[in-house]
Design a protein around this motif. Structure first.
Motif, PDB file in Angstrom:
ATOM      1  N   SER A 167       0.872  -1.209   0.114  1.00 47.10           N
ATOM      2  CA  SER A 167      -0.042  -0.095   0.124  1.00 47.10           C
ATOM      3  C   SER A 167       0.349   1.634   0.153  1.00 47.10           C
ATOM      4  O   SER A 167       0.545   2.189  -0.799  1.00 47.10           O
ATOM      5  CB  SER A 167      -0.698   0.210   1.317  1.00 47.10           C
ATOM      6  OG  SER A 167      -2.150   1.377   1.189  1.00 47.10           O
ATOM      7  N   ARG A 201       2.177   1.901  -3.450  1.00 43.93           N
ATOM      8  CA  ARG A 201       1.520   3.392  -4.393  1.00 43.93           C
ATOM      9  C   ARG A 201       1.563   3.973  -3.597  1.00 43.93           C
ATOM     10  O   ARG A 201       0.957   4.574  -5.223  1.00 43.93           O
ATOM     11  CB  ARG A 201       0.272   1.581  -4.353  1.00 43.93           C
ATOM     12  CG  ARG A 201       0.000   0.160  -5.028  1.00 43.93           C
ATOM     13  CD  ARG A 201      -0.945  -1.398  -3.952  1.00 43.93           C
ATOM     14  NE  ARG A 201      -2.348  -0.195  -5.063  1.00 43.93           N
ATOM     15  CZ  ARG A 201      -3.442  -1.074  -4.249  1.00 43.93           C
ATOM     16  NH1 ARG A 201      -3.569  -1.873  -3.754  1.00 43.93           N
ATOM     17  NH2 ARG A 201      -4.776  -0.343  -4.492  1.00 43.93           N
ATOM     18  N   ARG A 224      -7.513  -2.676   6.315  1.00 44.28           N
ATOM     19  CA  ARG A 224      -7.589  -2.676   4.852  1.00 44.28           C
ATOM     20  C   ARG A 224      -8.658  -3.299   4.537  1.00 44.28           C
ATOM     21  O   ARG A 224      -9.616  -3.771   3.930  1.00 44.28           O
ATOM     22  CB  ARG A 224      -6.457  -3.853   5.663  1.00 44.28           C
ATOM     23  CG  ARG A 224      -5.491  -3.742   3.594  1.00 44.28           C
ATOM     24  CD  ARG A 224      -4.784  -5.009   3.711  1.00 44.28           C
ATOM     25  NE  ARG A 224      -3.518  -4.901   4.484  1.00 44.28           N
ATOM     26  CZ  ARG A 224      -2.340  -4.631   4.179  1.00 44.28           C
ATOM     27  NH1 ARG A 224      -2.541  -3.719   3.238  1.00 44.28           N
ATOM     28  NH2 ARG A 224      -1.305  -4.369   5.220  1.00 44.28           N
ATOM     29  N   HIS A 280      -4.844  -1.667  -0.159  1.00 47.92           N
ATOM     30  CA  HIS A 280      -4.457   0.006   0.577  1.00 47.92           C
ATOM     31  C   HIS A 280      -5.229  -0.193   2.512  1.00 47.92           C
ATOM     32  O   HIS A 280      -6.507  -0.744   2.475  1.00 47.92           O
ATOM     33  CB  HIS A 280      -5.619   0.895   0.177  1.00 47.92           C
ATOM     34  CG  HIS A 280      -4.343   1.538  -0.888  1.00 47.92           C
ATOM     35  ND1 HIS A 280      -3.411   1.698  -0.556  1.00 47.92           N
ATOM     36  CD2 HIS A 280      -4.420   2.057  -2.404  1.00 47.92           C
ATOM     37  CE1 HIS A 280      -2.152   2.047  -1.953  1.00 47.92           C
ATOM     38  NE2 HIS A 280      -4.214   2.099  -2.939  1.00 47.92           N
ATOM     39  N   ASN A 281      -4.526  -0.047   3.004  1.00 50.27           N
ATOM     40  CA  ASN A 281      -4.656   0.503   4.656  1.00 50.27           C
ATOM     41  C   ASN A 281      -5.359   1.916   5.317  1.00 50.27           C
ATOM     42  O   ASN A 281      -4.428   2.917   4.217  1.00 50.27           O
ATOM     43  CB  ASN A 281      -3.197   0.232   5.374  1.00 50.27           C
ATOM     44  CG  ASN A 281      -3.183  -1.125   5.744  1.00 50.27           C
ATOM     45  OD1 ASN A 281      -2.212  -1.645   5.522  1.00 50.27           O
ATOM     46  ND2 ASN A 281      -3.459  -1.487   7.304  1.00 50.27           N
TER      47      ASN A 281
END
Length: 303
Positions: A47, A50, A84, A94-95
């Motif tokens: 994450s 990204r 998440r 993603h977190n």
């Protein structure tokens, strides 16, 4: 001096990356504002990677991991911070904590302010400071002579790199340098040796602060075998030697805290605290009570 315990210290500083640093900080969370973590910010995977690719900035994943482990009062905020996203959409993997930190970073003058806002929301008393507030990546020269960019690629190396550097000569966060200067005890590790611990020691002003510090410094070794083959094959003495070469000062590491199975060859001139440290259910995780005892033993071993 040698009857001191952790509870007597005014400032403890721990250096490292996500899981390992989080474990040390949760062990020492009773110190409250007397505890400071200095966090690696070079992660380019998952994450964090990204977000960095699309938005720029420092890596937030290690800081988020530490904050997660320091939460003592579960709340809606903490549940959101630890959330998440699943599924297969754009947010998958993603977190929310990483996104919250990035959003607050965009709204703040500096990344440290973003961390402090989250800390107050989560009621975390210990300080967390990014190693640098400027975006930077890890870079290595492999034995083949090729340049390898980023933590993710460096973690795939089967041999120790010839050289490890940062992609730019960034400065350490000012508050991190002050914390090191004021520390009564400095702990580095555990964590991925090449990609969580070494990046910190590639900051010139941070290593200068470590050379000038007055506090004893202990290296806390990993309990399990590292995923990175090159680091997993290093001896304890090689790790200490590589850290000291980066800091440019011999015997800057006063002692090591290790498991009963770790070989201590070529380290006869250091304080060696060797005792059971693992949790019963996860043998590669440090047990908080055992780690607390080992750190007290380390303090008591100082002359």
């Amino acid at each position: 001096m040698h009857s001191r315990t952790l509870a007597d210290l005014n400032q403890v500083v721990a250096l490292g990356g996500g899981h390992g640093l989080g474990r040390v900080m949760s062990t020492l969370s009773f110190l409250g504002p007397r505890l400071t973590g200095i966090v690696t910010t070079t992660d380019n995977g998952g994450s964090s990677g990204r977000i960095r690719k699309s938005e720029g900035g420092i890596a937030w994943g290690d800081t988020r991991n530490c904050l997660n482990q320091l939460i003592t009062e579960p709340s809606i905020t903490s549940a959101m911070f630890e959330y998440r996203f699943g599924g297969k959409g754009e947010l998958s993997g993603h977190n929310l904590g990483n996104l919250m930190l990035k959003a607050l970073d965009n709204l703040s003058v500096r990344p440290l302010e973003a961390i402090n806002l989250i800390r107050s929301l989560l009621k975390v008393n210990a300080s967390l400071i990014p190693m640098s507030e400027q975006p930077v990546d890890l870079k290595a020269i492999a034995t083949s002579g090729d340049t390898v960019y980023g933590e993710v690629a460096i973690d795939q190396l089967n041999e120790l790199p010839l050289r490890l550097t940062l992609t730019a000569p960034v400065t350490a966060t000012h508050e991190a340098l002050l914390a090191i200067a004021d520390a009564d005890l400095i702990i580095i590790g555990p964590g991925s040796f090449l990609t969580s611990l070494m990046p910190l020691l590639l900051l010139e002003d941070l290593t200068k602060a470590l050379r000038q510090r007055r506090a004893p410094m202990f290296y806390l070794d990993n309990l399990g075998r590292e995923f990175n083959v090159a680091a997993a094959n290093m001896t304890l003495a090689q790790k200490v030697q590589m850290m000291e070469k980066a800091i440019s000062l011999e015997k800057v590491i006063d002692g090591v805290i290790i498991s009963p199975t770790t070989a201590t060859t070529h380290l006869s001139d250091r304080i060696i605290i060797q005792c059971p440290l693992a949790t019963v259910d996860e043998l590669h995780y440090h047990d908080r009570a055992l780690l607390h005892q080992a750190l007290n033993l380390a303090l008591q071993s100082l002359k």
